[in-house]
Write a protein that holds these residues in place. Structure first.
Motif, PDB file in Angstrom:
ATOM      1  N   TRP A 203     -20.570  -0.449  -0.199  1.00  0.00           N
ATOM      2  CA  TRP A 203     -19.662  -1.525  -0.995  1.00  0.00           C
ATOM      3  C   TRP A 203     -19.330  -1.151  -2.003  1.00  0.00           C
ATOM      4  O   TRP A 203     -19.654  -0.716  -2.869  1.00  0.00           O
ATOM      5  CB  TRP A 203     -20.581  -2.442  -1.498  1.00  0.00           C
ATOM      6  N   ASN A 204     -17.659  -1.625  -2.413  1.00  0.00           N
ATOM      7  CA  ASN A 204     -16.416  -1.254  -2.888  1.00  0.00           C
ATOM      8  C   ASN A 204     -16.808  -0.095  -3.735  1.00  0.00           C
ATOM      9  O   ASN A 204     -15.738   1.089  -4.348  1.00  0.00           O
ATOM     10  CB  ASN A 204     -17.307  -1.876  -4.749  1.00  0.00           C
ATOM     11  N   GLY A 205     -16.668   0.631  -2.431  1.00  0.00           N
ATOM     12  CA  GLY A 205     -16.846   2.700  -2.173  1.00  0.00           C
ATOM     13  C   GLY A 205     -16.397   2.784  -1.268  1.00  0.00           C
ATOM     14  O   GLY A 205     -15.249   2.369  -0.118  1.00  0.00           O
ATOM     15  N   SER A 206     -16.330   3.923  -1.032  1.00  0.00           N
ATOM     16  CA  SER A 206     -15.548   4.594   0.278  1.00  0.00           C
ATOM     17  C   SER A 206     -16.367   5.936   0.468  1.00  0.00           C
ATOM     18  O   SER A 206     -17.497   5.703  -0.074  1.00  0.00           O
ATOM     19  CB  SER A 206     -13.829   5.380  -0.104  1.00  0.00           C
ATOM     20  N   SER A 207     -15.874   7.033   1.605  1.00  0.00           N
ATOM     21  CA  SER A 207     -16.863   8.287   2.028  1.00  0.00           C
ATOM     22  C   SER A 207     -15.116   9.308   2.558  1.00  0.00           C
ATOM     23  O   SER A 207     -14.472   9.053   2.443  1.00  0.00           O
ATOM     24  CB  SER A 207     -17.353   7.525   2.827  1.00  0.00           C
ATOM     25  N   PRO A 208     -16.368  10.412   2.202  1.00  0.00           N
ATOM     26  CA  PRO A 208     -15.689  11.729   3.124  1.00  0.00           C
ATOM     27  C   PRO A 208     -14.575  11.007   3.671  1.00  0.00           C
ATOM     28  O   PRO A 208     -13.395  11.863   4.423  1.00  0.00           O
ATOM     29  CB  PRO A 208     -16.438  13.450   3.068  1.00  0.00           C
ATOM     30  N   ASP A 219      -1.103  12.064   8.217  1.00  0.00           N
ATOM     31  CA  ASP A 219      -0.209  12.710   8.448  1.00  0.00           C
ATOM     32  C   ASP A 219      -0.053  12.522   9.702  1.00  0.00           C
ATOM     33  O   ASP A 219       0.887  13.647   9.977  1.00  0.00           O
ATOM     34  CB  ASP A 219      -1.504  13.905   8.545  1.00  0.00           C
ATOM     35  N   ASN A 220      -0.664  11.552  10.383  1.00  0.00           N
ATOM     36  CA  ASN A 220       0.285  11.711  11.828  1.00  0.00           C
ATOM     37  C   ASN A 220       1.528  10.601  11.887  1.00  0.00           C
ATOM     38  O   ASN A 220       1.286  10.103  13.490  1.00  0.00           O
ATOM     39  CB  ASN A 220      -0.719  11.691  13.064  1.00  0.00           C
ATOM     40  N   GLY A 221       1.876   9.898  10.887  1.00  0.00           N
ATOM     41  CA  GLY A 221       2.842   9.227  10.577  1.00  0.00           C
ATOM     42  C   GLY A 221       2.643   7.737  11.177  1.00  0.00           C
ATOM     43  O   GLY A 221       3.289   6.777  11.517  1.00  0.00           O
ATOM     44  N   LEU A 222       1.000   7.776  10.546  1.00  0.00           N
ATOM     45  CA  LEU A 222       0.261   5.853  10.501  1.00  0.00           C
ATOM     46  C   LEU A 222       0.099   5.546   9.876  1.00  0.00           C
ATOM     47  O   LEU A 222      -1.000   6.275   9.014  1.00  0.00           O
ATOM     48  CB  LEU A 222      -0.351   5.660  12.154  1.00  0.00           C
ATOM     49  N   PHE A 223       0.336   4.301   8.971  1.00  0.00           N
ATOM     50  CA  PHE A 223       0.282   3.941   7.635  1.00  0.00           C
ATOM     51  C   PHE A 223      -0.717   2.281   7.614  1.00  0.00           C
ATOM     52  O   PHE A 223       0.060   1.948   8.734  1.00  0.00           O
ATOM     53  CB  PHE A 223       1.411   3.565   7.159  1.00  0.00           C
ATOM     54  N   LEU A 224      -1.680   3.352   6.945  1.00  0.00           N
ATOM     55  CA  LEU A 224      -2.503   1.885   7.974  1.00  0.00           C
ATOM     56  C   LEU A 224      -3.401   1.829   5.878  1.00  0.00           C
ATOM     57  O   LEU A 224      -3.732   2.227   5.033  1.00  0.00           O
ATOM     58  CB  LEU A 224      -3.576   1.640   8.498  1.00  0.00           C
ATOM     59  N   TYR A 225      -4.549   0.601   5.988  1.00  0.00           N
ATOM     60  CA  TYR A 225      -5.423  -0.019   4.464  1.00  0.00           C
ATOM     61  C   TYR A 225      -6.654   0.014   4.817  1.00  0.00           C
ATOM     62  O   TYR A 225      -7.304  -0.818   6.143  1.00  0.00           O
ATOM     63  CB  TYR A 225      -5.015  -1.056   3.844  1.00  0.00           C
ATOM     64  N   THR A 226      -7.283   1.121   4.583  1.00  0.00           N
ATOM     65  CA  THR A 226      -8.857   1.021   4.491  1.00  0.00           C
ATOM     66  C   THR A 226      -9.038   0.491   2.848  1.00  0.00           C
ATOM     67  O   THR A 226      -8.978   1.084   1.649  1.00  0.00           O
ATOM     68  CB  THR A 226      -9.074   2.857   4.946  1.00  0.00           C
ATOM     69  N   HIS A 227     -10.212  -0.337   3.109  1.00  0.00           N
ATOM     70  CA  HIS A 227     -11.210  -1.131   2.739  1.00  0.00           C
ATOM     71  C   HIS A 227     -12.862  -1.364   3.020  1.00  0.00           C
ATOM     72  O   HIS A 227     -13.214  -1.717   3.265  1.00  0.00           O
ATOM     73  CB  HIS A 227     -10.683  -2.670   2.722  1.00  0.00           C
ATOM     74  N   TRP A 228     -13.019   0.217   1.885  1.00  0.00           N
ATOM     75  CA  TRP A 228     -14.551   0.298   2.067  1.00  0.00           C
ATOM     76  C   TRP A 228     -15.188   0.733   2.999  1.00  0.00           C
ATOM     77  O   TRP A 228     -14.617   2.177   3.383  1.00  0.00           O
ATOM     78  CB  TRP A 228     -15.336  -0.684   1.572  1.00  0.00           C
ATOM     79  N   HIS A 229     -15.577  -0.230   4.410  1.00  0.00           N
ATOM     80  CA  HIS A 229     -15.868   0.411   5.689  1.00  0.00           C
ATOM     81  C   HIS A 229     -14.691  -0.047   6.645  1.00  0.00           C
ATOM     82  O   HIS A 229     -15.396  -0.137   8.185  1.00  0.00           O
ATOM     83  CB  HIS A 229     -17.056   0.752   5.763  1.00  0.00           C
ATOM     84  N   THR A 230     -13.978  -0.678   6.345  1.00  0.00           N
ATOM     85  CA  THR A 230     -12.578  -1.036   7.451  1.00  0.00           C
ATOM     86  C   THR A 230     -12.042  -0.376   7.074  1.00  0.00           C
ATOM     87  O   THR A 230     -10.872   0.049   6.057  1.00  0.00           O
ATOM     88  CB  THR A 230     -13.084  -2.810   6.796  1.00  0.00           C
ATOM     89  N   VAL A 231     -11.177  -0.941   8.219  1.00  0.00           N
ATOM     90  CA  VAL A 231      -9.581  -0.260   8.576  1.00  0.00           C
ATOM     91  C   VAL A 231      -9.180  -1.903   8.953  1.00  0.00           C
ATOM     92  O   VAL A 231      -9.177  -2.179   9.980  1.00  0.00           O
ATOM     93  CB  VAL A 231      -9.361   0.576   9.700  1.00  0.00           C
ATOM     94  N   LEU A 232      -8.380  -1.768   8.282  1.00  0.00           N
ATOM     95  CA  LEU A 232      -7.169  -3.422   8.236  1.00  0.00           C
ATOM     96  C   LEU A 232      -5.545  -2.858   9.634  1.00  0.00           C
ATOM     97  O   LEU A 232      -5.327  -1.920   9.027  1.00  0.00           O
ATOM     98  CB  LEU A 232      -7.093  -4.235   7.283  1.00  0.00           C
ATOM     99  N   ILE A 233      -6.267  -3.315   9.998  1.00  0.00           N
ATOM    100  CA  ILE A 233      -4.756  -3.623  11.427  1.00  0.00           C
ATOM    101  C   ILE A 233      -4.120  -5.162  11.214  1.00  0.00           C
ATOM    102  O   ILE A 233      -3.998  -6.300  11.274  1.00  0.00           O
ATOM    103  CB  ILE A 233      -5.011  -3.611  12.832  1.00  0.00           C
ATOM    104  N   VAL A 234      -2.619  -4.313  10.266  1.00  0.00           N
ATOM    105  CA  VAL A 234      -2.205  -6.103   9.946  1.00  0.00           C
ATOM    106  C   VAL A 234      -0.304  -4.895  10.220  1.00  0.00           C
ATOM    107  O   VAL A 234       0.432  -4.844   9.161  1.00  0.00           O
ATOM    108  CB  VAL A 234      -1.976  -5.579   8.763  1.00  0.00           C
TER     109      VAL A 234
END
Length: 264
Positions: A203-208, A219-234
């Motif tokens: 919670w409120n952190g990241s991981s390697p 690096d492969n041309g996909l911009f997305l937003y990660t939040h803690w352990h989630t990946v937002l697809i917007v």
């Protein structure tokens, strides 16, 4: 839980009513909520929940405020997310998609009976750029373009495509604990263990692993937003199925990074 959405919603509504009774309805000015919770997880209300909140607000004389800053203007396949449940709030906040970010602008809509209160009593508030003509012009042009190009209808149609793609990713990768989406508003929860739902990052952190996944995508041309352990697809509301699939192909490969630490 192994119960219907309606029963699940009823339990939550009963709990909310208990809180209202405990606090005293006379001490509650309003109930404010995001129609669909955004950054904190794309939490989609179960069927019956929004209707139940509306009923409680009517019963106890409480103002219902819907925050549509993230979920408004087509993001969920409706002009406003709350329309999915046939509910009309007393006040609604909006921004972001109001101008498609061509200019900064936020707005508050309210029922006529609430607005009438300010006919006699001036609302003493203001910002340096309140009602800036450039931002207002951008909003008018944006809404007109969205109507002409049927952007909201397109987002609604693409919502089913995104849902299928997210489901496919979930079935292919052991690190995917859950996927959720409504319209073009989606999320992937990444876990180390599907049974315990131990998150891929604290919670409120990241991981390697989360950092590596995001780096691979960028690096492969996909911009997305990660939040803690989630990946937002917007994605953009005008995205095509081909473009969406191209992005999902990159994400499919990136998820092999988190799969390595997930219990099979």
């Amino acid at each position: 839980p192994n119960i219907s959405e309606e029963e699940f919603a009823r339990d939550y509504i009963n709990h909310l009513e208990e809180i209202i009774l405990y606090e005293g309805s006379e001490s509650i000015a309003a109930i404010l909520m995001e129609s669909v919770t955004g950054t904190n997880g794309i939490i989609i209300p179960p069927n019956g929940y929004m209707q139940g909140v509306r009923a409680l607000c009517d019963k106890y004389g409480i103002v219902m405020i819907a925050d549509e800053v993230m979920s408004g203007f087509g993001r969920t396949g409706k002009w406003f997310a709350i329309e999915h449940w046939g509910v009309v709030p007393d006040i609604m906040t909006m921004a972001k998609g109001l101008t498609s970010a061509y200019a900064p602008l936020g707005a508050v809509a309210m029922k006529p009976e609430i607005a009438a209160a300010f006919d006699e009593q001036v609302f003493e508030s203001g910002l340096t750029y309140t009602s800036h003509p450039i931002s207002l012009a951008a909003a008018v042009a944006n809404i007109q373009a969205m109507r002409e190009d049927q952007v909201v209808e397109h987002a609604a149609g693409m919502g089913g495509v995104l849902r299928r793609m997210l489901t496919d990713l979930g079935e292919s990768h052991p690190s995917v604990g859950e996927v959720r989406s409504i319209g073009l508003f989606g999320i992937i929860e990444l876990v180390k263990d599907r049974k315990t739902k131990e998150p891929m990052a604290p919670w409120n952190g990241s991981s390697p692993e989360m950092a590596a996944l995001r780096t691979y995508c960028l690096d492969n041309g996909l911009f997305l937003y990660t939040h803690w352990h989630t990946v937002l697809i917007v994605p953009p509301l005008i995205i095509t199925e081909e473009q969406l699939r191209e992005g999902m192909d990159v994400l499919d490969k990136a998820l092999t990074i988190t799969d390595k630490v997930a219990n099979k």
